[in-house]
Write a protein that holds these residues in place. Sequence first.
Motif, PDB file in Angstrom:
ATOM      1  N   SER A  43       0.844  -1.214   0.000  1.00 35.80           N
ATOM      2  CA  SER A  43       0.000   0.000   0.000  1.00 35.80           C
ATOM      3  C   SER A  43       0.866   1.245   0.000  1.00 35.80           C
ATOM      4  O   SER A  43       0.545   2.241  -0.663  1.00 35.80           O
ATOM      5  N   LYS A  47       0.748   4.517  -2.500  1.00 33.30           N
ATOM      6  CA  LYS A  47       0.531   5.877  -1.981  1.00 33.30           C
ATOM      7  C   LYS A  47       1.735   6.781  -2.201  1.00 33.30           C
ATOM      8  O   LYS A  47       1.647   7.987  -1.990  1.00 33.30           O
ATOM      9  N   LEU A  52      -0.369  10.189  -1.895  1.00 32.95           N
ATOM     10  CA  LEU A  52      -1.295  10.178  -0.763  1.00 32.95           C
ATOM     11  C   LEU A  52      -0.518  10.191   0.545  1.00 32.95           C
ATOM     12  O   LEU A  52      -1.019  10.612   1.575  1.00 32.95           O
ATOM     13  N   PHE A  90      -9.635   1.760  -3.942  1.00 31.17           N
ATOM     14  CA  PHE A  90      -9.328   1.148  -2.651  1.00 31.17           C
ATOM     15  C   PHE A  90     -10.042  -0.186  -2.483  1.00 31.17           C
ATOM     16  O   PHE A  90     -10.938  -0.533  -3.249  1.00 31.17           O
ATOM     17  N   GLN A  91      -9.637  -0.884  -1.436  1.00 32.65           N
ATOM     18  CA  GLN A  91     -10.228  -2.195  -1.165  1.00 32.65           C
ATOM     19  C   GLN A  91     -11.729  -2.077  -0.886  1.00 32.65           C
ATOM     20  O   GLN A  91     -12.533  -2.796  -1.469  1.00 32.65           O
ATOM     21  N   GLN A  92     -12.075  -1.170   0.012  1.00 35.83           N
ATOM     22  CA  GLN A  92     -13.495  -0.970   0.311  1.00 35.83           C
ATOM     23  C   GLN A  92     -14.052   0.043  -0.671  1.00 35.83           C
ATOM     24  O   GLN A  92     -13.512   1.143  -0.772  1.00 35.83           O
ATOM     25  N   ASN A  94     -15.662   3.098  -1.865  1.00 39.68           N
ATOM     26  CA  ASN A  94     -15.854   4.298  -1.030  1.00 39.68           C
ATOM     27  C   ASN A  94     -16.525   5.430  -1.795  1.00 39.68           C
ATOM     28  O   ASN A  94     -16.003   6.539  -1.843  1.00 39.68           O
ATOM     29  N   ASP A 171      -5.722  -0.945  -4.921  1.00 42.22           N
ATOM     30  CA  ASP A 171      -5.265  -1.619  -3.700  1.00 42.22           C
ATOM     31  C   ASP A 171      -6.274  -2.693  -3.297  1.00 42.22           C
ATOM     32  O   ASP A 171      -7.296  -2.387  -2.687  1.00 42.22           O
TER      33      ASP A 171
HETATM   34  P1  ADP Z   1      -5.981  -1.092   2.877  1.00 42.28           P
HETATM   35  O1  ADP Z   1      -6.973  -2.092   3.363  1.00 42.28           O
HETATM   36  O2  ADP Z   1      -5.017  -1.658   1.863  1.00 42.28           O
HETATM   37  O3  ADP Z   1      -5.262  -0.378   3.983  1.00 42.28           O
HETATM   38  P2  ADP Z   1      -8.048   0.923   2.492  1.00 42.28           P
HETATM   39  O4  ADP Z   1      -9.149   0.761   1.491  1.00 42.28           O
HETATM   40  O5  ADP Z   1      -8.381   0.675   3.916  1.00 42.28           O
HETATM   41  O6  ADP Z   1      -6.812   0.013   2.027  1.00 42.28           O
HETATM   42  O7  ADP Z   1      -7.490   2.409   2.323  1.00 42.28           O
HETATM   43  C1  ADP Z   1      -6.165   2.728   2.685  1.00 42.28           C
HETATM   44  C2  ADP Z   1      -6.127   4.090   3.359  1.00 42.28           C
HETATM   45  O8  ADP Z   1      -6.498   5.132   2.451  1.00 42.28           O
HETATM   46  C3  ADP Z   1      -7.043   4.201   4.551  1.00 42.28           C
HETATM   47  O9  ADP Z   1      -6.344   4.881   5.575  1.00 42.28           O
HETATM   48  C4  ADP Z   1      -8.217   5.020   4.054  1.00 42.28           C
HETATM   49  O10 ADP Z   1      -8.792   5.800   5.075  1.00 42.28           O
HETATM   50  C5  ADP Z   1      -7.555   5.922   3.027  1.00 42.28           C
HETATM   51  N1  ADP Z   1      -8.474   6.283   1.943  1.00 42.28           N
HETATM   52  C6  ADP Z   1      -9.468   5.526   1.445  1.00 42.28           C
HETATM   53  N2  ADP Z   1     -10.099   6.164   0.465  1.00 42.28           N
HETATM   54  C7  ADP Z   1      -9.497   7.368   0.324  1.00 42.28           C
HETATM   55  C8  ADP Z   1      -9.679   8.490  -0.549  1.00 42.28           C
HETATM   56  N3  ADP Z   1     -10.604   8.516  -1.507  1.00 42.28           N
HETATM   57  N4  ADP Z   1      -8.853   9.557  -0.409  1.00 42.28           N
HETATM   58  C9  ADP Z   1      -7.902   9.549   0.520  1.00 42.28           C
HETATM   59  N5  ADP Z   1      -7.678   8.527   1.392  1.00 42.28           N
HETATM   60  C10 ADP Z   1      -8.461   7.449   1.283  1.00 42.28           C
END
Ligand code: ADP
Length: 230
Positions: A43, A47, A52, A90-92, A94, A171
């Motif tokens: 990750s 980033k 990020l 991202f994984q989830q 959003n 990711d």
């Molecule tokens: P992982 O499970 O690989 O850590 P996540 O989906 O949880 O991936 O996201 C990684 C990080 O990026 C988390 O800290 C999340 O809060 C942040 N994040 C997710 N979406 C965004 C976005 N659109 N912009 C900025 N940060 C984000």
Amino acid sequence: KNLISIRDLHLYYGKVEALKGVTMDFRKNEITAVIGPSGCGKSTLLKTINRLNDLVPDVTVTGTVKLNGKDIYAPSMNAVDLRKEVGMLFQQPNPFPFSIYDNVTYGLRISGEKDKAVLDEAVERSLQQAAIWDELKDRLHDNALSVSGGQQQRICIARVLATQPKVILMDEPTSALDPISSDKIERTMLKLKEDYTIVIVTRNMQQASRLSDRTAFFLGGKLIEYGKTK
Ligand code: ADP
Ligand code: ADP
């Protein structure tokens, strides 16, 4: 042609060295799979390519990351503009808690685009590319959170595509989805490869071999194996 060139990249969170001298190249029309155990720096690598990590206090980056020959950490480079060229998924899923239309047009609207015809065109094009236009074209004004998880992830793909990026970082984009949604998104990725440079972090080795042209295996912040996917 290398769209992204990474040379001797080190990244520190405070004193913790999370990337230890990484050198890689990402080419157009290729999918690179980044694999390795939890905590190996996958990750963090993504980033670092879209900056990020700028948002994390006490991060130090050394080495270079170039996009089309331009150093993304140069003072003249604006991180917000960079993220329009280097989109991230991202994984989830959003999506933002507003309409599908407003989600997909978000990046264009924050850049000041107000022309409804331009926004409409971007919505149709992006949802088409994300292979979900037919399913959602009559629901554009519904809240993006009202559709299924797989559909939400496709809305997020469309939101990334709307600003016409060159690179898409993903990711673990399918690990929160059911197998059918995951399979559909894999097929979409193979289609997107015709126009984009894609980097996908995955913990699923079968997925890496199904999708990728190159595989990069990380361990403890180091790139320990890197080459064409067999
Ligand atoms: P992982 O499970 O690989 O850590 P996540 O989906 O949880 O991936 O996201 C990684 C990080 O990026 C988390 O800290 C999340 O809060 C942040 N994040 C997710 N979406 C965004 C976005 N659109 N912009 C900025 N940060 C984000
Ligand atoms: P992976 O994605 O491969 O699971 P990460 O890139 O998330 O690995 O993490 C790499 C290393 O950096 C881990 O040791 C992790 O604990 C550390 N790390 C990640 N994010 C932060 C942060 N915001 N602050 C401090 N350490 C972090």
